[in-house]
Design an enzyme around this catalytic site. Sequence first.
Site, short mmCIF file in Angstrom:
data_model
loop_
_atom_site.label_atom_id
_atom_site.label_comp_id
_atom_site.label_asym_id
_atom_site.label_seq_id
_atom_site.Cartn_x
_atom_site.Cartn_y
_atom_site.Cartn_z
N HIS A 324 -12.99 20.70 40.98
CA HIS A 324 -13.78 19.63 40.37
C HIS A 324 -13.24 18.24 40.71
O HIS A 324 -12.14 18.09 41.26
CB HIS A 324 -13.82 19.81 38.85
CG HIS A 324 -12.48 19.71 38.17
ND1 HIS A 324 -11.84 18.51 37.93
CD2 HIS A 324 -11.65 20.67 37.67
CE1 HIS A 324 -10.70 18.73 37.32
NE2 HIS A 324 -10.55 20.04 37.16
N CYS A 342 -6.56 23.92 37.58
CA CYS A 342 -7.74 23.69 38.41
C CYS A 342 -7.34 23.03 39.72
O CYS A 342 -6.22 22.53 39.89
CB CYS A 342 -8.75 22.81 37.68
SG CYS A 342 -9.55 23.62 36.28
#
Length: 416
Positions: A324, A342
Amino acid sequence: MSHSPRLWTVVSCSLLVASLGAGATACGTDDNPLSARPFDASDQVAFNTKAGSRAVDPDRPLEVTLKGDGGRITDVTAVDAHGRRLAGELSATGDRWRSTTALAAGVRYTVTVGTEDARGAPGERTMTFETTPAKKLLTAEFGPDTGTYGVGQPVTAELSEPVKDKAARAVVERALVVESSPHTDGSWYWVDDKKLHFRPKEYWPAHATVSVRSNLEGVRITDHLYGAGATPLKLTIGDRVEVVTDAAAHQLTFKRNGEVVNTIPVTTGKPGFSTRNGYKVVLGKEYFVRMRSTTVGIAEGTSDSYDLPVYYATRVTWSGEYVHAAPWSVGSQGYDNVSHGCTGMSTDNAAWFYENIKQGDVVQVVNSLGDEMDPFGNGYGDWNLDWKKWREGSALLAGTQDGRSPADTARLRPQV
């Protein structure tokens, strides 16, 4: 005038045959009994069920017997309404045929029996009957939804009832048919008693079409449990997209159809939150996600807590691992790992990634200090099992050397 003799000969022959009556021969007709059309063998054979009678118990075998002396049964073909043949054995003397596998439940069978009389003349009898519907059904629901996916997308089958017995699993697995065009070898894997995954030996061919169907309807699986119909599934495979994130080099490499089309500086999980190594299949994309540390067990008010608006988020695990946009860590991207697991990148790079990735594409993480991706339970980690281990999860292929067993060969044609 030159054609008159030939015409007269034909007419004369026709009159002669008519005058001699049925079964007479003339003008060179062969009197070999094998050349005759099959006679009605209704008086020659008997069944253990009657045509037009009430539906019969599918647990009861089908039997065909010869009545009287002389002649023999030469062939029996029993096919249900789905085109599935019923296996059976003919006695050495040709006087009895018996089914060797269970009949399907709730279907109509057409049985054709070929015979010979004492002279060798062929006979034939055809009979239809129906079997009683099953009281307990096993349904299979295929996934994912119809659409276009990446080359790593597994096919799933969710069963309505647990199937534990290996022989019963083989019956189910044989009836769940996956075909691709162009062809590629693949196999089902029993994740648990009610869930199966199918993947090819290698990734799906780019731009392939994958068709999934069930031949389970009416098939006996265990005592009193029979298969139900299932909605077929068709998938389209897109370009071959492979993403490799090197956690040590802090770089993501994006390949399409074997060619590198982009390299992106990234940051991955910091010590204590290291990103999982291994293959992950993209589960979906979300333009906006509110990420809160409490959802992953980090208490509010601690040094590692967070509550952030996140854009261009591509999900790779159910537990919350994404690729992301992370504009707050741009200074570390390409140099250091500072995330909570992440893969973060700039907003522009995340937008490009978001537009070029799709569900079913493969994202691999290497050189991280994190654990290995679980093959099941946290997304699609199916590709973390090599082909040998994958085959061991099949009720048909486990223990085979070449990936194909007699049972697997049988699944190439529908058969009860």
